[in-house]
Scaffold this active site. Structure first.
Site, PDB file in Angstrom:
ATOM      1  N   CYS A 132      40.627 -12.255  98.019  1.00  0.00           N
ATOM      2  CA  CYS A 132      41.742 -12.035  97.100  1.00  0.00           C
ATOM      3  C   CYS A 132      41.498 -10.835  96.206  1.00  0.00           C
ATOM      4  CB  CYS A 132      42.000 -13.279  96.258  1.00  0.00           C
ATOM      5  SG  CYS A 132      40.635 -13.739  95.143  1.00  0.00           S
ATOM      6  N   HIS A 172      40.631 -17.482  91.471  1.00  0.00           N
ATOM      7  CA  HIS A 172      41.465 -16.833  92.476  1.00  0.00           C
ATOM      8  C   HIS A 172      42.409 -15.832  91.819  1.00  0.00           C
ATOM      9  CE1 HIS A 172      43.751 -16.224  96.081  1.00  0.00           C
ATOM     10  NE2 HIS A 172      44.848 -16.745  95.561  1.00  0.00           N
ATOM     11  N   ASP A 178      50.973 -13.886  97.362  1.00  0.00           N
ATOM     12  CA  ASP A 178      49.547 -14.091  97.603  1.00  0.00           C
ATOM     13  C   ASP A 178      49.193 -13.729  99.042  1.00  0.00           C
ATOM     14  OD1 ASP A 178      46.914 -14.858  97.629  1.00  0.00           O
ATOM     15  OD2 ASP A 178      47.259 -16.841  96.761  1.00  0.00           O
TER      16      ASP A 178
END
Length: 275
Positions: free
Chosen positions: A72, A110, A125
């Site tokens: 991420c 995250h 995302d």
């Protein structure tokens, strides 16, 4: 060097110059996921746990143009930059997963994105291994369906004594056709700055320096999206979601495990693996 046109070509954009609208966002989001894998394959934080001072041009070269993907902290950060340069109103968000709380003890873990379009907020995302949403999710109380899976946002209460102007904690939950609701991650609609992940960087560096896995395969975490689902390999657990139906198994054979890692990272799996 970061190059918007090269980025768009790499993820398969074939139309005219993209406009910052919802249809374009949906297309870019899914094509990004289908093109570039989530990739921690036995290397832990191979870049030395650089989550804050990221060399975006170098990550663009290796993660995007060479197709190696990333986590991420690479994928969503670069996608944030792409969307911003295309004219979208975007900001970073921080989420917490069960694994992150267990390993690092922090809620700022995250990294993903909020986009605002015509007064509506959307969750974006492209840096989660899965299973998760393939297209942006509207921030609302409705149950949203994508490719046989359902998603909902369950709002909690603010923590006593904490500034709660962002509306409190929200749990993103998902379920397949025959599975129960489960939490993907929890978050707050609070815009973040890159340096907010410095504490996680320090904790992750310490964790990485002391972790010693007897089985190197346990350090593998990679994911790949296809047109109607996702494949996720975590350690030796291989999960496939197709049209909302899930199949999970434990990979015992070492050679098969190596083959599956390569298949997920290259996007060229054996059809039998995704049945």
């Amino acid at each position: 060097m970061f190059d918007v046109d090269a980025y768009l070509r790499r993820i398969g954009w074939t139309g005219p110059a993209p406009r910052p609208d919802l249809d374009t966002l949906r297309t870019l989001h899914k094509q990004h996921l289908m093109t570039l894998p989530y990739n921690i394959a036995g290397q832990g934080f191979a870049d030395g746990v650089h989550l804050v001072d990221v060399d975006e041009d170098e990550v663009f070269r290796t993660g995007i143009m060479e197709g190696l993907g990333g986590t991420c902290f690479q994928l969503n950060r670069l996608f944030h930059r792409l969307l911003s340069e295309l004219g979208y109103e975007v900001s970073p968000l921080a989420a917490s997963t069960a694994e992150g709380r267990e390993n690092f003890g922090t809620e700022i873990e995250h990294m993903f994105i909020r986009a605002v379009l015509d007064g509506e907020e959307w969750l974006v995302d492209v840096g989660y291994p899965g299973p998760s949403y393939l297209e942006p999710l509207r921030v609302s109380d409705e149950v949203q369906t994508q490719y046989g899976c359902q998603y909902r946002l369950v709002r909690g209460r603010g923590t006593d004594g904490e500034d709660d102007r962002d509306g409190g904690e929200i749990a993103l939950q998902r379920r397949g056709r025959v599975t129960r609701w489960g939490t993907v991650y929890t978050f707050r609609l609070r815009a973040r700055q890159w340096h907010d992940w410095k504490d996680l960087e320090d904790r992750a560096r310490a964790h990485h320096a002391t972790a010693r896995a007897a089985d190197d395969s346990q350090g593998v975490l990679c994911g790949r999206t296809f047109h109607n689902g996702q494949a996720v390999l975590k350690g030796r657990r291989f999960l496939v979601v197709r049209d909302g139906r899930e199949r999970v198994r434990t990979v015992v054979d070492d050679e098969e495990h190596r083959r599956l890692v390569a298949a997920v990272l290259t996007g060229d799996p054996d059809p039998a693996d995704l049945a």
